[in-house]
Each structure stands twice: as C-alpha cells, then as structure tokens.
Design a protein around this motif. Structure first.
Motif, short mmCIF file in Angstrom:
data_model
loop_
_atom_site.label_atom_id
_atom_site.label_comp_id
_atom_site.label_asym_id
_atom_site.label_seq_id
_atom_site.Cartn_x
_atom_site.Cartn_y
_atom_site.Cartn_z
N HIS A 257 36.83 -15.12 -13.92
CA HIS A 257 37.34 -16.45 -13.61
C HIS A 257 38.58 -16.40 -12.72
N SER A 258 39.43 -15.40 -12.97
CA SER A 258 40.59 -15.25 -12.09
C SER A 258 40.14 -14.99 -10.66
N PHE A 259 39.16 -14.11 -10.55
CA PHE A 259 38.67 -13.78 -9.21
C PHE A 259 38.05 -15.02 -8.56
N ARG A 260 37.22 -15.70 -9.32
CA ARG A 260 36.46 -16.81 -8.77
C ARG A 260 37.37 -17.99 -8.41
N HIS A 261 38.39 -18.23 -9.23
CA HIS A 261 39.17 -19.45 -9.01
C HIS A 261 40.55 -19.23 -8.42
N ILE A 262 41.01 -17.97 -8.38
CA ILE A 262 42.30 -17.73 -7.73
C ILE A 262 42.12 -16.86 -6.49
N THR A 263 41.58 -15.66 -6.70
CA THR A 263 41.48 -14.71 -5.59
C THR A 263 40.65 -15.29 -4.43
N LEU A 264 39.45 -15.71 -4.77
CA LEU A 264 38.53 -16.12 -3.70
C LEU A 264 39.07 -17.30 -2.88
N PRO A 265 39.50 -18.38 -3.52
CA PRO A 265 40.00 -19.50 -2.70
C PRO A 265 41.20 -19.09 -1.85
N LEU A 266 42.13 -18.32 -2.42
CA LEU A 266 43.32 -17.97 -1.65
C LEU A 266 43.01 -16.96 -0.55
N LEU A 267 41.88 -16.29 -0.70
CA LEU A 267 41.51 -15.27 0.28
C LEU A 267 40.65 -15.85 1.41
N THR A 268 40.21 -17.10 1.27
CA THR A 268 39.27 -17.64 2.27
C THR A 268 39.77 -17.53 3.71
N PRO A 269 41.06 -17.74 4.02
CA PRO A 269 41.48 -17.58 5.43
C PRO A 269 41.22 -16.17 5.93
N ILE A 270 41.44 -15.18 5.03
CA ILE A 270 41.22 -13.79 5.43
C ILE A 270 39.72 -13.51 5.60
N ILE A 271 38.93 -14.06 4.67
CA ILE A 271 37.48 -13.88 4.78
C ILE A 271 36.99 -14.48 6.10
N PHE A 272 37.50 -15.67 6.39
CA PHE A 272 37.11 -16.35 7.62
C PHE A 272 37.45 -15.49 8.84
N PHE A 273 38.67 -14.97 8.84
CA PHE A 273 39.11 -14.12 9.94
C PHE A 273 38.16 -12.93 10.12
N ASN A 274 37.83 -12.28 9.00
CA ASN A 274 36.93 -11.13 9.07
C ASN A 274 35.54 -11.51 9.54
N VAL A 275 35.04 -12.65 9.05
CA VAL A 275 33.70 -13.08 9.44
C VAL A 275 33.64 -13.31 10.94
N VAL A 276 34.64 -14.01 11.47
CA VAL A 276 34.64 -14.30 12.91
C VAL A 276 34.67 -13.00 13.71
N LEU A 277 35.61 -12.14 13.35
CA LEU A 277 35.76 -10.89 14.11
C LEU A 277 34.51 -10.02 14.02
N GLN A 278 33.98 -9.89 12.81
CA GLN A 278 32.84 -8.98 12.63
C GLN A 278 31.58 -9.51 13.31
N ILE A 279 31.41 -10.81 13.30
CA ILE A 279 30.22 -11.36 13.98
C ILE A 279 30.32 -11.08 15.48
N ILE A 280 31.52 -11.30 16.01
CA ILE A 280 31.69 -11.06 17.45
C ILE A 280 31.41 -9.60 17.78
N SER A 281 31.96 -8.70 16.97
CA SER A 281 31.77 -7.29 17.33
C SER A 281 30.34 -6.82 17.04
N ALA A 282 29.70 -7.41 16.01
CA ALA A 282 28.33 -6.97 15.71
C ALA A 282 27.37 -7.37 16.82
N PHE A 283 27.60 -8.51 17.43
CA PHE A 283 26.74 -8.91 18.55
C PHE A 283 26.83 -7.93 19.70
N GLN A 284 27.99 -7.27 19.80
CA GLN A 284 28.18 -6.35 20.93
C GLN A 284 27.88 -4.91 20.58
#
Lengths: 306, 423
Positions: A210-237
């Motif tokens: 529950h700590s992970f699901r309701h604290i870690t994950l929401p607070l980490l979403t900007p970082i997840i987003f950053f990684n998703v954007v970067l990794q998608i761009i590099s994976a296409f190349q």
C-alpha cells in the motif's frame, strides 16, 4: 538551495551582467559551433535531400514528393515499422518495469549499495556497444551458452538469434538488460520522497504494497514519465544491436529489420540516399507524434507535487 | 579577461594546427601518398601488403596507404567516402558495382594506361563498359564446390566424379552424407544462392542479364531453383535455416570451413582461406550440371575484383602505375598468388605456377583444367546489379524458413530486381 537561487547569487556577486553573459557564450562556443556545424547543418541538408534522388556518386536531382509517395507502397518499410513498434512496445515497458523494481529494492538501504548500483548500471554503458552485441551472439547462438545450459536438462535449443521466430525477442532481451540508466534515475527519484510520508502511512497501518501503491508510485510519476519519454525516443532509434546481431542484414528473414537498419540499407547499401533521408524525416515525425501523445496523456496520470 | 584568454588559446591552438600541417607538406614534398582500398579475408590482405611493399621498393617517392576491410560493409564505407569526395585513389570494386560507379561518373577512365596485352580476351574485356575502360581485373575466379575430404571419408562416401555429376546427384550425395555422417554434420552448405542460380540459368541457355541490361530470367526460372533448394532442405542435405544464417555471415564460419558440412559453394579464390580455417584436406570440384557433362555446366570466369581509379584521384599517374604493377608484375603475382583469383596475365600465371604450393596450387591447376570447358562469357552487368546476390539470399532464406512458397518468393524477387534495375 535551488539552482535558480544559486544563479541569482552568483550574478549578484559578479556585478556586470553583460560580462558574465559574454563569458557564458564563450564557454558555450564549443557546443554552439558543434551544434551548427555537426548537427544543424546535416539536419538541414538531409531535409533538402529528402526531396531529391541522390545516389551519393552524382549530384542530387529534385524530385519533389516522390520519395514520400514511394513509402506508401514500400512493403519492407511497413514491415520494418512493425518490427520497430514491436520492439518499442515490448522493450520499453519491460525495461522500465525492471528498472523500477530493482531501484525500489536497492532503495531499501542495503549495505554495499554503491557497488550494486554501479554493477547494475554497467550494462547500460555497454548495452549499445558492438562488443556486447557480439557477446549476445555468443550467448544466444546455436552453440551458445543458453543452449549449452538447456542441453544439460535434455532440451535441444534453437538458434535464438538465427531463427526468425525468436531473433527480435533476443534483441528485446538485450534492451531490457540495459535497465541501469533509468534505474539510476528512479533511484534519485525515490530518494526525493520524504520519509515522513512512509512513517505516517505505517502509523496508519499501511503495508509495503500500500505504501508503494499510494505513496511511491504517485510521487514517482514525473520520473516515470521522464523515463518513458526518453526511452521511447531512444528505442525508436535503436540500431547498433540489430546491426551487429544480424550481421547488418536485419535478418534472419527480415525479422530484425529495424527502421534504422532499413534506412541504412537504402542509403548505403542501395545508394538511395534521397529515399534514406526521407525515411529519416518520417522517423522524426513518428517520434514527434509519439512524444506529443505522451505529453498529452501525461496530464491524466502524472502527479506534480507542487 | 577570461574570454580574451580563451580566444588567445583558441587562436594559438588553431594556428599551431595550421603551421604543423604546412610543415608536413613541405617536409614530405618528395613523397606522394597513394591511398589504396581493398576488401578480402585476412590472408588476402596480408598478401596484398607484401605486394605493396614491393611496389614501394620499386617506386621511390610513392608511399602507399592501404585501407582494407572485410567484404561485409566495404561498399557502405566506400559510397560514403565517394559522397564526401574523400575516395581512395585506387579503389577495388567488384563487377557487380563497377557499372554503377562508372555510369555515374565516379571513376577515372583508364584508356590504355594499363597494359592488358597478356590477358586472355575474356579477362581483358572485364572492366570495360560502353563508355570505355574503367577497371582492370585483379584476378579471375570461377564458381566451385569445395569438398572436405575428411568428412567424406568419415561418412564412408566416395568423392563424386565432378565431370559428370548432375544437380540431382549432388542432392542425393549430400543427403547420403548427412545420413551416414556423424551427428550434426551435413552433406552440404546452402548453395551460394545468387552465383549458383546463375550457373543453373546458364545451363538452360539464359543469362542473368540481357545485353540491354534487363533481367534475363523469369519468375518461373527462379521458382524451379527455389524448389530445388527447398528439396535440399527437406532431404536434410543442407542444415536447418537458422544454422545456415549463422554460417553465411563470413567465409570462416561456413560449414566447410568449420568442418561441419562436407561440401560448399565458393569462388575459387576462397580455397586458401577455407583450407586454413578448416585445417582439413579441401578438394576443389566443378559445380554440377543439368546434363551430366561438365562442358555444359555453364562455367565462366568473372573477375574476383577489379582495380579502378577514383575520378578525383590526386596522383592518377601513380595510381595507373600501381594497377599495372599489381596485374602485370611477377613480384606482385608471387606475393598475392591466387588470393585475388588467378592472375589474368599469362606470364605472371606461368611464373607463379612453379612457386605455388598447397591450396594455391590446387586452385591454379583447377583453372587450367576447366579452361576448355567454359561456357559463353556473360554480358557486362548493368547498373543496379549490385543488389542481386543479397536479394537472392534474402528470398531463398524466406523459402528455407518456410515463410514464403518458392512461387511467391520468386515472384517478389523478380519484382524487386526489376524495380532496382529501372532506377
């Protein structure tokens, strides 16, 4: 102290604004010159070339939109897009999921963290390299490590990278293995989460999940987003892994014909550089569209604390 | 202040660069650098290096800078160099791409600058297009089947009579070896698809390309060949497709070179490298024919590679002298032996005949034997011919991986090649 405040203090301490500006540009000069000469020039040149028929040996001749029209009926191009999208759609989530899982494990404050972090980060540095792609061939080849291990339990393995059914997945596995770079970013993000939140949650009786699901994950979403954007761009190349593992052919049976590999074959193998330039621009558009969608969707799931 | 210091530093550094470049030019004024590019296996590159040492010895004031790589990606690099106007002076090409480079004005016309009077008519004709001479054959090759005698012996199978064997006998023999040999050994490598098809086609009286540069075959010709290849796979004569994929990446990884397969298809210049890699007794055989007579096998010489000069070459005179040395001098012949194919110059060939040993000797004797059995010389290759072999390989593998029927693969192949030739 935030970076802004630091800068403000620096400026205040140094007096004349224009002189700091000038020295800033002085220090930036190597980068700006590099950008213009090494990056911007070729980018503009490739845009122009995409409207030409250019075989590298003769001067390009203008053919308007013919290259782009040709793409509509180019079966191998469509195939290479399918291969690349498969790679992105499977490789990026798997890699980020693994990176997050390992980051959470490491964040629990174990002894020797710095060592583990470095060791796990290592594949990211090596993953795109020629040496590792060659190593991958040794591991996944017909007489490679995997098959030798399988033979001990009586299973006859297949040539993982030389069988069209599995070759792409071997390369995806290589991509997943290079989870170190996003992992380090996740670790940094995890460190930013105030421990008081977890303390409060545990007082309220929240378990680990529950700590992970309701604290870690929401607070980490900007970082997840950053990684998703970067990794998608590099994976296409992605290029090196497929190029080395398939011996530059995108084989077996075009099963690892990544978009960039097809572009390379058109430009340098078949000397159709005009078409290759057009392909490069199509890739740019595809990546831009994916990134735009990412930013649009982000509104609904990324949580900014402030 | 800091900026000034930086500017001074930059200026200082760059002027040093300019100064030293200038110094070099004047100091080495007496030496002209000749850049030579070539492709090939390690053994061949070493031999070319030996020949070049002899050339430098004989030509004071010329320093050769050799830029050699393996065959894979050689042409990618070359195209980039030409596009950047940074091509080597002397460029090794093969006959598939020579037409393309010549037609597009990338090559220097050689005229009569290189003596080909000691070449046979066939060899002398190589490197010429409708517009003149652009290349000189570095050596001559012909398609062969290399056989590993030890695998034949171990399987208890006799070597075939290569002057009478047919394609069907080839298939049966290979399947027999697979059946009787040790586990994981096969009777044959997958044929070298493009060149094997060319022989197949010539035995039916057709050519890969017509005199007008069109495709000389139809989809149904290709279908027949693909059905034959599929048959080889189904009878176990050749390894499974995924093993073939691994074997075909480099000559040294082929089934014959790694002592896994009894027979394989190679140009004769490969015998040295294959023998060296396998360490076994490698025998050279004529490819099979449709009629059972090797005189009908459609054999032909093709240049292993050709020496050309880039249109932008700085020292064209040195470049011409270099090519002349490589093809007409005994020194160069004794250095390269048969690694660039059989020397085209008959005097050089005679001179090395006494010196050769091992696989070079086998190769040379083989060429002598078949020279009476040659079919008609093939027409010059049109621009766009460079992708024929890779395209054949790709579609043959589609068949072997059971992803396309021979019919469908043949249809798509012809469509793709037609499109490439139109460009």
């Amino acid at each position: 102290m935030s970076v802004d405040a630091e800068l403000r203090q620096l400026r205040a301490g140094r007096g004349g604004r224009s002189s700091t500006d000038r020295s800033a540009y002085g220090f930036l000069a190597p980068w700006i010159i590099g950008l213009v000469v090494i990056t911007a020039g070729p980018i503009i040149a490739s845009l122009v070339l995409s409207f030409t028929d250019y075989n590298l040996l003769q001067d390009p001749s203008w053919i308007g939109l013919d290259n782009f029209r040709q793409m509509l009926s180019d079966e191998r191009l469509h195939h290479s897009l399918r291969v690349t999208v498969t790679y992105v759609v499977l490789g990026v989530p798997l890699q980020l999921g693994l990176a997050l899982a390992i980051a959470v494990l490491l964040n629990r404050g174990m002894r020797g963290l710095a060592l583990y972090r470095s060791v796990l980060y290592l594949p990211s540095l090596l993953g795109g390299s020629v040496a590792v792609a060659i190593l991958w061939r040794q591991i996944f080849g017909t007489e490679g490590m995997i098959n030798r291990a399988l033979s001990y339990v009586g299973i006859d393995g297949i040539g993982w990278i030389s069988d069209p059914r599995t070759a792409l997945y071997s390369i995806i596995a290589l991509h997943v293995w290079t989870f170190g770079a996003p992992m380090v970013i996740f670790l940094a993000g995890l460190r930013q989460i105030p421990t008081t939140y977890y303390e409060a949650a545990s007082v309220d009786g929240a378990g680990r999940w529950h700590s992970f699901r309701h604290i870690t994950l929401p607070l980490l979403t900007p970082i997840i987003f950053f990684n998703v954007v970067l990794q998608i761009i590099s994976a296409f190349q992605a290029f090196t892994q497929a190029f080395i593992i398939s011996g530059g052919t995108g084989g077996p049976s075009d099963s690892t014909l990544f978009y960039t590999l097809y572009l390379y074959e058109k430009g340098f193998g078949q000397l159709d550089m005009g078409y290759a330039a057009a392909l490069a621009w199509l890739l740019l558009v595809i990546i831009a569209v994916f990134t735009a969608i990412n930013f649009y969707v982000a509104k609904f799931w990324v949580f900014y604390d402030n | 202040m800091r900026l000034t210091a930086l500017a001074v530093a930059v200026l200082f550094a760059s002027s040093c660069g300019i100064m030293s470049a200038g110094d070099d030019d004047t100091a080495d004024g007496a030496t002209d650098v000749l850049r030579v590019s070539c492709f090939g296996n390690d053994q061949r590159i070493q031999r070319v290096e030996t020949a070049i040492a002899a050339f430098e010895e004989a030509n004071d004031g010329v320093e050769v800078q050799l830029e050699c790589t393996g065959f894979a990606n050689y042409f990618d690099k070359l195209a980039t160099q030409f596009a950047a106007r940074d091509a080597p002076d002397v460029v090794m090409l093969n006959s598939q791409v020579l037409g393309e480079y010549a037609e597009r004005g990338a090559l220097h016309e050689l005229g009569d600058s290189v003596d080909t009077s000691k070449f046979s008519e066939v060899a002398a004709a190589e490197g010429t297009t409708a517009d003149g001479r652009f290349g000189v054959a570095a050596g001559l090759n012909t398609m062969t089947v290399l056989a590993n005698r030890e695998i034949f012996d171990a399987a208890g199978v006799e070597l075939p009579d290569d002057s009478t064997w047919t394609w069907d006998q080839y298939a049966t023999l290979a399947a027999t070896i697979t059946g009787q040999g040790a586990e994981n050994l096969y009777g044959s490598d997958a044929p070298n698809f493009g060149p094997a098809f060319e022989l197949w086609l010539r035995q039916q009286g057709s050519e890969m390309f017509t005199e007008d540069g069109e495709l000389g075959f139809t989809a149904s010709d290709v279908t027949d060949f693909f059905v034959y290849v599929q048959g080889l796979a189904q009878s176990g004569a050749i390894p499974p497709a995924s093993i073939i994929t691994e074997q075909q990446e480099a000559l040294e990884q082929s089934g014959v070179a790694t002592n896994k397969d009894a027979m394989g298809w190679f140009w004769n210049s490969a015998i040295g490298a294959v023998s060296k890699a396998s360490g076994a007794d490698i025998v050279i055989l004529r490819p099979p024919s449709a009629t059972g007579s090797s005189a009908d096998a459609g054999l032909f010489f093709k240049p292993d590679s050709l020496w050309t000069i880039s249109g932008d070459a700085e020292h064209k005179d040195h470049a011409e002298a270099f090519i002349d040395f490589m093809v007409n001098s005994t020194e160069a012949g004794l250095a390269t032996l048969t690694s660039l194919g059989i020397p085209a110059n008959s005097d050089v060939r005679a001179a090395i005949a006494a010196e050769v040993t091992g696989s070079d000797k086998v190769s040379l004797e083989y060429i002598d034997e078949i020279s009476d059995e040659l079919g008609p010389q093939r027409p010059a290759l049109p621009s766009g011919a460079g992708i024929v072999d890779t395209t054949f390989h790709r579609f043959a593998m589609e068949v072997l991986f059971d992803r396309l029927t021979p019919d469908a693969a043949a249809g798509q192949l012809v469509e793709e090649l037609d499109a490439a030739l139109e460009k």
